[in-house]
Write a protein that holds these residues in place. Structure first.
Motif, PDB file in Angstrom:
ATOM      1  N   GLY A  94       0.810  -1.203   0.000  1.00  0.00           N
ATOM      2  CA  GLY A  94       0.000   0.000   0.000  1.00  0.00           C
ATOM      3  C   GLY A  94       0.849   1.260   0.000  1.00  0.00           C
ATOM      4  N   ARG A  95       0.241   2.375  -0.409  1.00  0.00           N
ATOM      5  CA  ARG A  95       0.937   3.658  -0.430  1.00  0.00           C
ATOM      6  C   ARG A  95       0.228   4.624   0.525  1.00  0.00           C
ATOM      7  NH1 ARG A  95       0.707   6.433  -4.899  1.00  0.00           N
ATOM      8  NH2 ARG A  95      -0.850   5.168  -5.974  1.00  0.00           N
ATOM      9  N   TYR A  96       1.033   5.367   1.282  1.00  0.00           N
ATOM     10  CA  TYR A  96       0.505   6.224   2.329  1.00  0.00           C
ATOM     11  C   TYR A  96       1.278   7.540   2.351  1.00  0.00           C
ATOM     12  CZ  TYR A  96      -1.029   1.536   3.402  1.00  0.00           C
ATOM     13  OH  TYR A  96      -1.558   0.283   3.287  1.00  0.00           O
ATOM     14  N   ASP A  97       0.786   8.483   3.155  1.00  0.00           N
ATOM     15  CA  ASP A  97       1.411   9.800   3.234  1.00  0.00           C
ATOM     16  C   ASP A  97       1.358  10.249   4.685  1.00  0.00           C
ATOM     17  OD1 ASP A  97       1.708  12.741   3.171  1.00  0.00           O
ATOM     18  OD2 ASP A  97       1.703  12.464   1.003  1.00  0.00           O
ATOM     19  N   HIS A  98       2.485  10.724   5.223  1.00  0.00           N
ATOM     20  CA  HIS A  98       2.474  11.156   6.625  1.00  0.00           C
ATOM     21  C   HIS A  98       2.397  12.671   6.782  1.00  0.00           C
ATOM     22  CE1 HIS A  98       6.756  12.094   6.254  1.00  0.00           C
ATOM     23  NE2 HIS A  98       7.007  10.856   5.872  1.00  0.00           N
ATOM     24  N   GLY A  99       1.948  13.367   5.744  1.00  0.00           N
ATOM     25  CA  GLY A  99       1.550  14.755   5.912  1.00  0.00           C
ATOM     26  C   GLY A  99       2.586  15.807   5.670  1.00  0.00           C
ATOM     27  N   TYR A 100       3.793  15.429   5.258  1.00  0.00           N
ATOM     28  CA  TYR A 100       4.820  16.422   4.989  1.00  0.00           C
ATOM     29  C   TYR A 100       5.130  16.459   3.489  1.00  0.00           C
ATOM     30  CZ  TYR A 100       5.463  15.918  10.004  1.00  0.00           C
ATOM     31  OH  TYR A 100       5.251  15.854  11.354  1.00  0.00           O
ATOM     32  N   ALA A 101       5.904  17.441   3.057  1.00  0.00           N
ATOM     33  CA  ALA A 101       6.240  17.571   1.639  1.00  0.00           C
ATOM     34  C   ALA A 101       6.986  16.341   1.148  1.00  0.00           C
ATOM     35  CB  ALA A 101       7.100  18.824   1.420  1.00  0.00           C
ATOM     36  N   ASP A 102       6.566  15.851  -0.050  1.00  0.00           N
ATOM     37  CA  ASP A 102       7.204  14.677  -0.655  1.00  0.00           C
ATOM     38  C   ASP A 102       7.274  13.514   0.328  1.00  0.00           C
ATOM     39  OD1 ASP A 102       7.679  16.086  -3.052  1.00  0.00           O
ATOM     40  OD2 ASP A 102       9.501  16.960  -2.203  1.00  0.00           O
ATOM     41  N   SER A 103       6.178  13.294   1.033  1.00  0.00           N
ATOM     42  CA  SER A 103       6.223  12.296   2.103  1.00  0.00           C
ATOM     43  C   SER A 103       5.494  11.004   1.758  1.00  0.00           C
ATOM     44  CB  SER A 103       5.610  12.883   3.379  1.00  0.00           C
ATOM     45  OG  SER A 103       4.256  13.265   3.147  1.00  0.00           O
ATOM     46  N   GLU A 104       5.060  10.864   0.518  1.00  0.00           N
ATOM     47  CA  GLU A 104       4.383   9.633   0.135  1.00  0.00           C
ATOM     48  C   GLU A 104       5.373   8.470   0.138  1.00  0.00           C
ATOM     49  OE1 GLU A 104       2.225   7.934  -3.852  1.00  0.00           O
ATOM     50  OE2 GLU A 104       1.641   9.953  -3.170  1.00  0.00           O
ATOM     51  N   TYR A 105       4.929   7.313   0.586  1.00  0.00           N
ATOM     52  CA  TYR A 105       5.807   6.156   0.666  1.00  0.00           C
ATOM     53  C   TYR A 105       5.012   4.873   0.443  1.00  0.00           C
ATOM     54  CZ  TYR A 105       3.831   5.727   5.389  1.00  0.00           C
ATOM     55  OH  TYR A 105       2.974   5.607   6.451  1.00  0.00           O
ATOM     56  N   GLU A 106       5.731   3.821   0.077  1.00  0.00           N
ATOM     57  CA  GLU A 106       5.151   2.492  -0.103  1.00  0.00           C
ATOM     58  C   GLU A 106       5.679   1.571   0.987  1.00  0.00           C
ATOM     59  OE1 GLU A 106       5.172  -1.256  -3.283  1.00  0.00           O
ATOM     60  OE2 GLU A 106       6.340   0.560  -3.662  1.00  0.00           O
ATOM     61  N   VAL A 107       4.815   0.772   1.563  1.00  0.00           N
ATOM     62  CA  VAL A 107       5.232  -0.188   2.579  1.00  0.00           C
ATOM     63  C   VAL A 107       5.702  -1.463   1.891  1.00  0.00           C
ATOM     64  CG1 VAL A 107       4.484  -1.604   4.529  1.00  0.00           C
ATOM     65  CG2 VAL A 107       3.658   0.743   4.314  1.00  0.00           C
ATOM     66  N   THR A 108       6.927  -1.873   2.186  1.00  0.00           N
ATOM     67  CA  THR A 108       7.469  -3.082   1.570  1.00  0.00           C
ATOM     68  C   THR A 108       7.532  -4.261   2.535  1.00  0.00           C
ATOM     69  OG1 THR A 108       9.749  -2.424   2.091  1.00  0.00           O
ATOM     70  CG2 THR A 108       8.852  -1.708  -0.035  1.00  0.00           C
ATOM     71  N   ALA A 109       7.509  -4.000   3.831  1.00  0.00           N
ATOM     72  CA  ALA A 109       7.545  -5.090   4.808  1.00  0.00           C
ATOM     73  C   ALA A 109       7.087  -4.576   6.164  1.00  0.00           C
ATOM     74  CB  ALA A 109       8.951  -5.686   4.929  1.00  0.00           C
ATOM     75  N   ILE A 110       6.462  -5.445   6.939  1.00  0.00           N
ATOM     76  CA  ILE A 110       6.063  -5.130   8.313  1.00  0.00           C
ATOM     77  C   ILE A 110       6.480  -6.296   9.195  1.00  0.00           C
ATOM     78  CG2 ILE A 110       4.157  -4.657   9.901  1.00  0.00           C
ATOM     79  CD1 ILE A 110       2.600  -3.499   7.555  1.00  0.00           C
ATOM     80  N   ASP A 111       7.339  -6.028  10.166  1.00  0.00           N
ATOM     81  CA  ASP A 111       7.763  -7.031  11.133  1.00  0.00           C
ATOM     82  C   ASP A 111       7.094  -6.683  12.458  1.00  0.00           C
ATOM     83  OD1 ASP A 111       8.966  -8.674  12.944  1.00  0.00           O
ATOM     84  OD2 ASP A 111      11.016  -8.307  12.278  1.00  0.00           O
ATOM     85  N   ARG A 112       6.095  -7.457  12.832  1.00  0.00           N
ATOM     86  CA  ARG A 112       5.284  -7.131  14.001  1.00  0.00           C
ATOM     87  C   ARG A 112       5.947  -7.547  15.324  1.00  0.00           C
ATOM     88  NH1 ARG A 112      -0.105  -5.795  12.759  1.00  0.00           N
ATOM     89  NH2 ARG A 112      -0.444  -5.744  10.512  1.00  0.00           N
TER      90      ARG A 112
END
Length: 305
Positions: A94-112
């Motif tokens: 998925g692709r998300y944005d944390h609210g700052y300039a050029d802050s869009e990112y894609e999640v490649t892995a989640i280690d819980r």
């Protein structure tokens, strides 16, 4: 930097927080370095606070209920619940944005986790600049947003076949044609609709869930369906699965069994235990699947029949 360096700097500025186990931690740590007990971040100033505190030690603001819950609830939060809160809606791909300039990112892995070394859980992202970063920053619903959500590994959809011709079904109108697995509960399992005391109730009511799950054969069918899901997941193609549960009105049998299946496939043993399917759920714990639950017809009016 290493834990010792971070801790030394925090002690110099008197900004450590002490876990109930007695260990000191730098303010940026969202879990105790020693025992992994979760801590929470102040929604006002961003300071990390130990779970036993309901007020921020930095700015004295109360941590919002949606972020922590009341004192007892927050303190008893399980590891899985804590990590789910931190990860938020983010999924691999998925692709998300944390609210700052050029802050869009894609999640490649989640280690819980919990991981043996710091950080106790970790998310790996690829920024717009192509750079890959690893961190444990929690999801902030006031600032972060979903740009393009990745599909769930498994989507469980409950439907009432008497509503097949309705005009307000949206993307689920043809769900049976797209289903990987489809369970038809109409002919083999007694409809709670026939009981006047249950007719106006739904699977949101405990008595309905108990009635459906106590029907002979239902648990066996759901356990077998969980095995089917495992079989599909073992295939060489990692395509998302759609499991559809069907009954007449969509308010009792289909909705209840969909809830039970979601708990099992998500590896939620606590919830699955309530449906008598704890053993089936344990088989999914290590998979860490994302599972969506959709009730197409649960909230619709009772169909006269």
């Amino acid at each position: 930097m290493m834990y010792e360096t971070d801790l030394a700097a925090a002690r110099q500025t008197r900004r450590v927080w002490t876990c109930s186990c007695g260990a000191d931690n730098p303010p940026t740590y969202d879990c105790c370095h020693d025992c992994q007990r979760p801590s929470w971040t102040c929604a006002c100033c961003g300071t990390v606070n130990a779970a036993v505190w309901s007020h921020c030690q930095e700015c004295d603001n109360t941590i919002p209920g949606e972020a922590l819950g009341d004192r007892e609830e927050g303190f008893e939060m399980t590891w899985e619940e804590f990590v789910a809160q931190q990860v938020g809606p983010r999924r691999v791909g998925g692709r998300y944005d944390h609210g700052y300039a050029d802050s869009e990112y894609e999640v490649t892995a989640i280690d819980r986790g919990p991981r043996e070394s710091w950080p106790s859980w970790q998310i790996t992202v690829r920024g717009a600049d192509g750079q890959v970063r690893e961190h444990c920053t929690g999801w902030d619903s006031r600032r972060d947003r979903i740009v393009a959500q990745a599909p769930a590994d498994v989507t469980v959809v409950s439907v009432g076949r008497l509503h097949d011709g309705d005009q307000d079904q949206g993307e689920w109108a043809d769900v049976l044609q797209r289903a990987t697995i489809a369970l038809d509960l109409r002919a083999h399992f007694r409809d709670p609709h026939v009981r006047a005391d249950l007719r106006q109730l739904t699977a949101q009511d405990q008595v309905v869930r108990d009635t459906v799950m106590d029907t002979p054969g239902v648990r066996e069918v759901l356990a077998a369906t969980a095995l089917q899901v495992q079989g599909y997941l073992a295939g060489p193609t990692a395509a998302p699965l759609t499991v559809v549960t069907q009954c007449a009105g969509g308010r009792h049998r289909a909705a209840t069994t969909a809830m039970a299946l979601r708990a099992v496939v998500a590896g939620d043993v606590e919830q699955a235990t309530a449906y008598g399917l704890a053993d089936a759920a344990r088989e999914f714990i290590a998979r860490c699947l994302t599972v969506d639950l959709v009730h197409r017809d649960l909230d619709k009016d009772v169909v006269a029949r």
